[in-house]
Design a protein around this motif. Structure first.
Motif: not given
Length: 125
Positions: A11, A13, A88, A91, A122, A124
Motif C-alpha cells: 500500500l 500513497q 490510484p 492499483t 494498492t 491510495s
C-alpha cells in the motif's frame, strides 16, 4: 518446474514509489524475455512492460511510460519493476511472466508461457 515469485507489492500513497521483484527458477532465465502485467478487479489483464533477454531492449505501455522502469539481473534470475509517481489507477495485482523468445518483446498475454502468482499494489488517493 518453472516458478516465478513476485514480491514488493503493498500500500502506497499517490505519488509514491514501489519496486517489484520477480525471481525465476526452473528455467534458463537468459533465454526468456520477461514481462510485467497487471489486473485490476473486473478488468482484463493488461501489459505493463517487457524486457529482452539481454536487457538491452524494453517496451512500455503508454499508461506507465515515463513512470516505470523494467530491468533484469541475469546473474540473479531476477526481473524488477521500479514504479514512481504512482496513481490510484495503478492499483492492481501485478504479475511477472516469461516468454521463450530471443527476438522480440511480447506485449500479449498469450505470448507468455510462465506466470507468477502476483503481488498486490494498492495506491491510495
Amino acid at each position: 518446474q518453472v516458478q516465478l515469485a513476485e514480491s514488493g507489492g503493498g500500500l502506497v500513497q499517490a505519488g509514491g514509489s514501489l519496486r517489484l521483484s520477480c525471481v525465476a527458477s526452473g528455467l534458463t532465465f537468459r533465454n526468456y524475455a520477461m514481462g510485467w502485467f497487471r489486473q485490476a478487479p473486473g478488468k482484463e489483464r493488461e501489459f505493463v512492460a517487457a524486457i529482452s533477454w539481454s536487457g538491452r531492449a524494453t517496451n512500455y505501455a503508454d499508461s506507465v511510460k515515463g513512470r516505470v522502469t523494467i530491468s533484469r539481473d541475469n546473474a540473479e534470475n531476477t526481473v524488477y519493476l521500479q514504479m514512481n509517481s504512482l496513481k490510484p489507477e495503478d492499483t492492481a495485482v501485478y504479475y511477472c511472466a516469461a516468454a521463450s523468445t530471443l527476438t522480440f518483446l511480447p506485449r500479449r498475454v498469450l505470448d507468455y508461457s510462465h506466470w507468477g502468482q502476483g503481488t498486490q499494489v494498492t495506491v491510495s488517493s
